[in-house]
Scaffold this motif. Structure first.
Motif, PDB file in Angstrom:
ATOM      1  N   VAL A  64      -5.864  10.829  -7.691  1.00 23.65           N
ATOM      2  CA  VAL A  64      -6.664  10.227  -8.407  1.00 23.65           C
ATOM      3  C   VAL A  64      -6.390  10.250 -10.108  1.00 23.65           C
ATOM      4  O   VAL A  64      -6.593   9.129 -10.701  1.00 23.65           O
ATOM      5  CB  VAL A  64      -8.315  11.441  -8.347  1.00 23.65           C
ATOM      6  N   SER A  65      -5.640  11.198 -10.495  1.00 21.26           N
ATOM      7  CA  SER A  65      -5.143  11.205 -11.776  1.00 21.26           C
ATOM      8  C   SER A  65      -4.043  10.029 -12.237  1.00 21.26           C
ATOM      9  O   SER A  65      -4.028   9.453 -13.332  1.00 21.26           O
ATOM     10  CB  SER A  65      -4.380  12.464 -12.392  1.00 21.26           C
ATOM     11  N   ILE A  66      -3.411   9.481 -11.015  1.00 25.70           N
ATOM     12  CA  ILE A  66      -2.489   8.547 -11.147  1.00 25.70           C
ATOM     13  C   ILE A  66      -2.931   7.236 -10.992  1.00 25.70           C
ATOM     14  O   ILE A  66      -2.605   6.062 -11.430  1.00 25.70           O
ATOM     15  CB  ILE A  66      -1.154   8.853 -10.136  1.00 25.70           C
ATOM     16  N   GLN A  96       0.871  -1.184  -0.089  1.00 24.64           N
ATOM     17  CA  GLN A  96       0.020  -0.064  -0.124  1.00 24.64           C
ATOM     18  C   GLN A  96       0.864   1.167  -0.142  1.00 24.64           C
ATOM     19  O   GLN A  96       0.656   2.164  -0.834  1.00 24.64           O
ATOM     20  CB  GLN A  96      -1.037   0.012   1.377  1.00 24.64           C
ATOM     21  N   ASP A  97       1.702   1.249   0.652  1.00 26.59           N
ATOM     22  CA  ASP A  97       2.638   2.471   0.976  1.00 26.59           C
ATOM     23  C   ASP A  97       3.903   2.141   0.086  1.00 26.59           C
ATOM     24  O   ASP A  97       4.907   1.655   0.562  1.00 26.59           O
ATOM     25  CB  ASP A  97       3.149   2.845   2.468  1.00 26.59           C
ATOM     26  N   PRO A  98       4.100   3.024  -0.987  1.00 23.92           N
ATOM     27  CA  PRO A  98       5.058   3.041  -2.236  1.00 23.92           C
ATOM     28  C   PRO A  98       6.602   3.274  -1.218  1.00 23.92           C
ATOM     29  O   PRO A  98       7.686   2.683  -1.769  1.00 23.92           O
ATOM     30  CB  PRO A  98       4.762   3.424  -3.235  1.00 23.92           C
ATOM     31  N   SER A 125      -4.258   3.411  -3.169  1.00 18.16           N
ATOM     32  CA  SER A 125      -5.058   4.481  -2.095  1.00 18.16           C
ATOM     33  C   SER A 125      -4.198   5.599  -1.735  1.00 18.16           C
ATOM     34  O   SER A 125      -4.711   6.660  -1.256  1.00 18.16           O
ATOM     35  CB  SER A 125      -5.331   3.550  -0.827  1.00 18.16           C
ATOM     36  N   ALA A 126      -2.940   5.424  -2.029  1.00 22.60           N
ATOM     37  CA  ALA A 126      -1.941   6.483  -1.401  1.00 22.60           C
ATOM     38  C   ALA A 126      -1.596   7.451  -2.901  1.00 22.60           C
ATOM     39  O   ALA A 126      -0.734   8.335  -2.387  1.00 22.60           O
ATOM     40  CB  ALA A 126      -0.616   6.081  -0.796  1.00 22.60           C
ATOM     41  N   GLN A 168       5.225   7.264  -9.138  1.00 22.42           N
ATOM     42  CA  GLN A 168       6.509   6.549  -9.940  1.00 22.42           C
ATOM     43  C   GLN A 168       7.093   5.467  -8.846  1.00 22.42           C
ATOM     44  O   GLN A 168       7.604   4.343  -9.426  1.00 22.42           O
ATOM     45  CB  GLN A 168       7.732   7.525  -9.897  1.00 22.42           C
ATOM     46  N   ARG A 169       6.995   5.660  -7.435  1.00 28.40           N
ATOM     47  CA  ARG A 169       7.592   4.815  -6.608  1.00 28.40           C
ATOM     48  C   ARG A 169       6.571   3.498  -6.586  1.00 28.40           C
ATOM     49  O   ARG A 169       7.082   2.411  -6.543  1.00 28.40           O
ATOM     50  CB  ARG A 169       7.617   5.271  -5.285  1.00 28.40           C
TER      51      ARG A 169
END
Length: 434
Positions: A208-210, A119-121, A204-205, A180-181
């Motif tokens: 919206v565009s990504i 979840q957290d890159p 989730s992190a 990117q991460r």
């Protein structure tokens, strides 16, 4: 609900080429979760995060697991990659048990075939390593390249596929944006050419565009490589359009499983209806007048029997008692889609029930200052009589943690006093004999 295989009881050392076939659907079962319990802690402090969870994931599909925060979604995902141990039940991959103690050769095959996107890159990447090493680490560990030129070629191809450039390979994770991460994390997983990917809220992190770009990447890999996804999320508006089947989890229990459109047309379990009703509507006027469906667990009466997860038809599984399952089955047999989102008409007064949607009694039942502070334990240790009185008062007021702290301190205090008295009596006896 679940298939049975010959390999389930055997201690296999290698994975078979194909998994068992589900007799109902005729599809290959890649992953089976069988009556899994997952607990954290021991004794009185033990927390059962997952209770009797069961579901199958077919090869090539996207199975989404949805529920609110703390419901046990990530716990199940980490159990699949053998991070969280199962307290009961088992997890099977291609019909072979992979939970618990397994041979090292099988463990390596499981790691090779099941990858996870976290979840957290930022937290899931090694800040001291370059992107080249991060993506190549799995290749090094499993010797998945012929020579250095082959490794470099594989890494470059994968970086290009996730939308990054070859010059990014020499940089470090902190030099990249969140999107990117996440692409780097996806490249690290996909370079292993896994059959199953556990995607733990991978968007989730992100902005919206990504999000759409990352979802498109996941779909692209699924189409090109026949990858199977266990997609963990809490946003049903996204899950509906990327999932083949959806499982709904509430407080560690699977309450409903169905195909995506089936679940949205017939959200039979009340908790599923509450999740769907909470999906935001883009129109602010409609969102303002939306009537939320609030789930109340006390509406179920399970005192006389144990509820079960049962197929009520159309490969639709619902958790409930016999009476509830009969009602769910009757609703499904009618074939009339259920309306989960209701819009209040302009000028229509708000009903009293809607104003009182928050159950304050549930908040008040857990006292704010019930922390079990160590001060209570120390005071009860020094003054055990007052500690016992305090424990009784705290218990009456439902301050359970404070009650336990006072009780432990008072018991320890009485024990110390008892030891001192015994030692004093022994000293007196010795003095009297001299």
């Amino acid at each position: 609900m679940l298939t049975t295989t010959e390999n389930s009881g055997a201690k296999a050392r290698h994975l078979p080429e194909h998994g068992p076939i589900d007799p109902k659907t005729g599809r290959e079962v890649l992953l089976s979760i069988r009556n899994v319990d997952i607990s954290f802690g021991k004794g009185d402090k033990a927390v059962k995060a997952v209770q009797n969870a069961s579901f199958d994931i077919y090869k090539g599909e996207t199975f989404s697991l949805v529920g609110e925060s703390g419901s046990g979604k990530t716990t199940i995902g980490r159990a699949v990659i053998r991070v969280n141990p199962c307290a009961a039940g088992e997890i099977q991959y291609k019909g072979v048990k992979i939970s618990g103690k397994i041979p090292r050769s099988l463990d390596r095959e499981v790691i090779r075939n099941i990858q996870m996107v976290f979840q957290d890159p930022a937290a899931s990447l090694n800040e001291r390593a370059t992107v080249d090493y991060i993506v190549s680490e799995g290749l090094y560990n499993f010797h998945l390249f012929e020579n250095e030129a082959d490794r470099v070629e594989k890494v470059k191809n994968m970086i290009n596929e996730v939308g990054l450039l070859p010059e990014h390979l020499t940089r470090y994770p902190h030099e990249f944006s969140g999107g990117q991460r996440q692409r780097i994390g996806l490249a690290r997983a996909m370079v292993m050419e896994p059959e199953l990917v556990v995607a733990d809220e991978p968007i989730s992190a992100l902005d919206v565009s990504i999000r759409a770009q990352v979802l498109n990447l996941l779909k692209k890999f699924q189409q090109e490589r026949d990858v199977t996804y266990l997609f963990i999320a809490h946003d049903l508006s996204i899950v509906r359009f990327i999932s083949d089947r959806i499982g709904v989890i509430y407080k560690g229990k699977i309450v409903e499983i169905a195909e995506a459109e089936e679940l949205f047309n017939f959200p039979l379990h009340p908790y599923t209806r509450s999740l769907i009703s909470a999906i935001p509507i883009p129109d602010p006027k409609l969102e303002k007048n939306k009537v939320l469906f609030t789930y109340d667990p006390s509406m179920h009466d399970y005192s006389g029997e144990t509820p079960e997860l049962v197929d009520i038809g159309s490969n639709h599984f619902v958790y409930g008692s016999k009476k509830e399952l009969e009602e769910y089955r009757a609703i499904r047999e009618k074939g009339v889609p259920m309306k989960s989102i209701t819009i209040r008409e302009e000028g229509q007064p708000v009903e009293k029930e809607e104003e009182e949607q928050i159950d304050t009694s549930a908040i008040l039942s857990a006292p704010r200052h019930d922390t079990g502070n160590i001060i209570y334990l120390i005071l009860s240790l020094l003054l055990p009589v007052l500690g016992i009185i305090g424990a009784l008062v705290f218990k009456k007021k439902n301050y359970i943690r404070n009650y336990k702290a006072c009780k432990k301190g008072a018991i320890a205090g009485f024990c110390i006093i008892g030891i001192i008295v015994v030692l004093f009596l022994i000293f007196l006896l010795i003095a009297a004999t001299l």
